[in-house]
Design a protein around this motif. Structure first.
Motif, PDB file in Angstrom:
ATOM      1  N   LEU A   1       0.866  -1.180   0.000  1.00 19.08           N
ATOM      2  CA  LEU A   1       0.000   0.000   0.000  1.00 19.08           C
ATOM      3  C   LEU A   1       0.904   1.232   0.000  1.00 19.08           C
TER       4      LEU A   1
ATOM      5  N   ARG B   1      -6.213  -1.713   2.400  1.00 22.19           N
ATOM      6  CA  ARG B   1      -5.081  -2.385   3.048  1.00 22.19           C
ATOM      7  C   ARG B   1      -5.252  -3.914   2.957  1.00 22.19           C
TER       8      ARG B   1
ATOM      9  N   THR C   1      -4.494  -5.553  -0.461  1.00 24.03           N
ATOM     10  CA  THR C   1      -3.077  -5.807  -0.797  1.00 24.03           C
ATOM     11  C   THR C   1      -2.632  -7.187  -0.305  1.00 24.03           C
TER      12      THR C   1
ATOM     13  N   VAL D   1      -1.864  -1.180  -4.137  1.00 31.67           N
ATOM     14  CA  VAL D   1      -2.771  -0.030  -4.110  1.00 31.67           C
ATOM     15  C   VAL D   1      -1.925   1.232  -3.956  1.00 31.67           C
TER      16      VAL D   1
ATOM     17  N   ALA E   1       0.251   2.684   5.505  1.00 28.36           N
ATOM     18  CA  ALA E   1       0.970   2.467   4.235  1.00 28.36           C
ATOM     19  C   ALA E   1       2.338   1.817   4.457  1.00 28.36           C
TER      20      ALA E   1
END
Ligand SMILES: [Zn+2]
Length: 201
Positions: free
Chosen positions: A4, A97, A100, A107, A131
């Motif tokens: 992410l 999230r 992924t 993403v 992330a």
């Protein structure tokens, strides 16, 4: 497991242009990309992702407060690209999230870090928290050669720190500015009533 990404920058840092270039490259290679954006961003017509440089593409999915993403809808994709991700509800970022991991699609979210009061947007906060990769899309200050990190809001040409966090399509504009120029302009904004005058250095 895929990654992410949160690629953040100020206004006018060419985030949408960057997103559209990534989408173009994937599609040129015959890969499958899904484009998403929040429904509230109506600047360029509801389903368009547009850059100030003139490129545009249609969003495949519009996100709002009630959106729940089903991981099965993402199987077989090579990448998910999100524009104006600062406006996404935090629970949608949690859904992204999970995507992924299963089905394991990367993403890439593009968005603003902070609003015109220098405060994190809720979507940007959740992206900062979750992330794998946080990358800055850079642009210089409108008034000097330093890197812009703040978004200065103007209403009728005057800098202001007043008004709601989200006010799309209103009679206003934004400029990317460094901290020193943000501070100078907004000190003026709060001193407006006493007749202080802004002199950009
Ligand atoms: Zn500056």
């Amino acid at each position: 497991m895929a990654k992410l990404y949160f690629r953040y920058g100020t206004m006018d840092s060419a985030k949408s242009l960057n997103l559209l270039a990534v989408a173009h490259n994937y599609r040129k290679q015959g890969k499958r990309v899904m484009l998403m954006k929040p429904r509230l961003d109506v600047r360029f017509g509801t389903a368009k992702i547009a850059s100030r440089a003139g490129l545009e593409a249609d969003a495949d999915l519009m996100i709002d407060e009630d959106t729940t993403l089903d991981p099965r809808d993402f199987a077989g994709l090579d990448c998910v690209l999100v524009d104006e991700a600062q406006f996404l509800p935090p629970q949608v970022i949690e859904d992204l999230r999970r995507i992924t991991v299963d089905p394991g699609v990367p993403v890439i979210c593009y968005g603003l870090r902070t609003d015109f009061r220098t405060r994190l947007f809720p979507g940007a906060q959740r992206l900062m928290e979750l992330a794998d990769r946080i990358e800055e899309v850079k642009v210089t200050c409108q008034y000097c050669a330093k890197k812009a990190i703040c978004n200065l809001r103007f209403v009728n040409g005057t800098p202001t720190v007043r008004g709601p966090q989200i006010q799309l399509g209103a009679d206003e504009s934004y400029a990317p500015v460094c901290w020193a120029h943000y501070d100078e302009a907004t000190k003026h904004a709060s001193a407006e009533a006493s007749g202080a005058v802004l002199r950009p250095s």
